[in-house]
Scaffold this active site. Structure first.
Site, PDB file in Angstrom:
ATOM      1  CG  HIS A 160      -2.063   0.864   1.276  1.00 11.45           C
ATOM      2  ND1 HIS A 160      -2.416   1.670   0.232  1.00 11.45           N
ATOM      3  CD2 HIS A 160      -2.944   1.158   2.283  1.00 11.45           C
ATOM      4  CE1 HIS A 160      -3.458   2.417   0.593  1.00 11.45           C
ATOM      5  NE2 HIS A 160      -3.792   2.125   1.830  1.00 11.45           N
ATOM      6  CG  HIS A 215      -4.445   0.482  -8.001  1.00 11.27           C
ATOM      7  ND1 HIS A 215      -5.769   0.415  -7.661  1.00 11.27           N
ATOM      8  CD2 HIS A 215      -3.866   1.363  -7.156  1.00 11.27           C
ATOM      9  CE1 HIS A 215      -5.982   1.241  -6.648  1.00 11.27           C
ATOM     10  NE2 HIS A 215      -4.853   1.821  -6.322  1.00 11.27           N
ATOM     11  CG  ASP A 266       2.892   4.250  -4.220  1.00  8.88           C
ATOM     12  OD1 ASP A 266       2.850   5.370  -3.700  1.00  8.88           O
ATOM     13  OD2 ASP A 266       2.187   3.293  -3.862  1.00  8.88           O
TER      14      ASP A 266
END
Ligand code: ACO
Length: 434
Positions: A274, A313, A369
């Site tokens: 995460h 994701h 990210d």
């Protein structure tokens, strides 16, 4: 066409009608209440059918007005506003107000809101002493989680979560103090003296001040980096019911004060799958080291040795819209701070992965990210601080979701069911006969 589902139980031949409920978009998020399945059973003593959904991949735990994601088409909106427009035209504090209030503020509302947030940025002096107890090499995320939880003991009145004025006060405090605690955690691990907030600076400008001020009398943030951080914070403000937000709602549903719930949510964010992913992305790029080693690295990813961090994701089966904005921003920030060899590796990694059968068939695209770590590093943040930088803006989203849950009369203490697969009743054996 009736808005119902007809279910035939082939065990009994019985037929059931279950209503279908809709959200804003009839073709996205139509649902049945799984409690309507409880009437389906073989006999009167039967418990009834449950929905079985490990990791909640197809179960809605709430109705929400805050964030909309269409992962197939790569769409993200806060309260109806496209993320691209907010990133271009808004500020983080404006967006924090939006997710918490459901509407963009007027100038007067924004001024009042910003004043309140900025004027809650100091922490009790004992917090500094509390932080001194951590080892010099403590991960700042561990410090952040513990210190936010400790705030609960400084504000005992925060337990009165039904008091709307009190709730507002805790919201100001949490949004204001997260950057202060984050910066203190960084300075503790560096052995630097703690820097106090400068209330004349913007939210992000002040955070940079608390992080990086050294001997200068007054810290002046670089406007390009201040703006870039503000956009990064906008992109991270909320992302509906992910692991950390579910932790916020789940823990919050037993009605503790919001500090311990934010600590729980921050812990949920910490993991490498995460919010810890951006830290892992940077470490991965450093480990790859040069562009010529990428094919060998991708081979190992495909063999399942490890995952390509910053890719994939649960919801986005398309390019994450936040990653698209950050890809552009990376170039702008690096123009200011000087180039990074890691960017060349990241761009080549992305190019190869997006053409590769393995990633194409699994719909694996860069997520938020993938680029954020490169930007943070160029701005001077150490890798350990990356998940902390995620937690600061996400606090607005967590609090918005928490407040929405408290005001939702359908919500109760979270308590998932299970399908028991252990042994049936059996006699207890004394220890000498086992
Ligand atoms: N690298 C290589 N393969 C991957 C990756 C990846 N990053 N992500 C998924 N896969 C593969 C899986 O091995 C699996 O392949 P298989 O069908 O051959 O077994 C398939 O894609 C589906 O993967 P799941 O784990 O079922 O996908 P899920 O939706 O559960 O996972 C997750 C999503 C956790 C984000 C995953 O893609 C991942 O681990 N990514 C890397 C970590 C990361 O970047 N996390 C940040 C997410 S964004 C955020 O939290 C802000």
């Amino acid at each position: 066409m009736p808005d119902t589902l007809t279910i035939i139980d082939n065990r009994t031949g019985k037929q059931y009608e279950v209503p279908i409920l809709y959200g804003t978009y009839p073709l996205y998020g139509a649902a049945i209440r799984t409690t309507d399945l409880r009437q389906i059973g073989v006999s009167g003593e039967d418990f009834g059918l449950l929905g079985y959904d490990p990791a909640f991949t197809n179960t809605a735990s709430c109705k929400s007005r805050i964030t909309f994601i269409d992962g197939e088409r790569g769409i993200l909106r806060y309260c109806g506003y496209p993320i691209e427009e907010l990133a271009e035209k808004s500020s983080f504090l404006e967006v924090a107000y939006l997710v918490l209030h459901g509407e963009l503020p007027t100038q007067k509302e924004l001024d009042g809101w910003s004043w309140n947030v900025i004027h809650h940025s100091f922490v009790h002096e004992n917090i500094k002493k509390f932080m001194d107890g951590f080892r010099y090499d403590a991960h700042p995320m561990g410090i952040l989680i513990s210190t936010v939880a400790a705030l609960s003991t400084f504000y005992p009145e925060s337990k009165d979560i039904r008091n709307q004025q009190g709730r507002r006060e805790q919201i100001y405090r949490l949004i204001a103090k997260m950057p202060t605690i984050a910066a203190l955690a960084f300075r503790h691990t560096m052995g630097y003296p703690y820097t106090y907030p400068d209330n004349d600076l913007s939210y992000c400008g002040n955070f940079l001040n608390m992080m990086f001020k050294m001997t200068e009398l007054r810290y002046t943030p670089d406007p390009v980096l201040e703006k870039a951080l503000d956009i990064l914070f906008i992109l991270h403000a909320d992302h509906e019911q992910n692991c950390s937000t579910s932790a916020m709602r789940g823990v919050g549903s037993s009605l503790p004060d919001p500090y311990v719930s934010v600590a729980a949510a921050t812990a949920g964010l910490y993991g490498p799958l995460h919010g810890g992913a951006n830290e892992q992305v940077l470490r991965m790029l450093q480990e790859i080291g040069s562009v010529d080693r990428i094919p060998g690295y991708i081979r190992q990813v495909k063999e399942g040795v490890f995952r390509l961090m910053g890719f994939g994701h649960r919801l986005y089966k398309n390019y994450d819209p936040r990653a698209r904005i950050l890809r552009e921003m990376t170039h702008k920030v690096l123009e200011r701070t000087g180039s990074s060899p890691l960017l060349d590796i990241a761009m080549e990694l992305e190019r190869i992965a997006l053409e590769d059968e393995y990633f194409i068939t699994r719909l694996l695209y860069p997520n938020v990210d993938f680029y954020s770590g490169i930007i943070y590093q160029a701005m001077g943040f150490p890798v350990d601080m990356f998940p902390v930088l995620f937690a600061i803006p996400r606090t607005a989203g967590w609090l918005a979701q928490w407040s929405e849950m408290l005001d939702d009369t359908e919500q109760k203490i979270a308590r998932p069911r299970q399908v028991y697969i252990g042994p049936d009743t059996r006699p207890y054996l004394p220890i000498d006969r086992r």
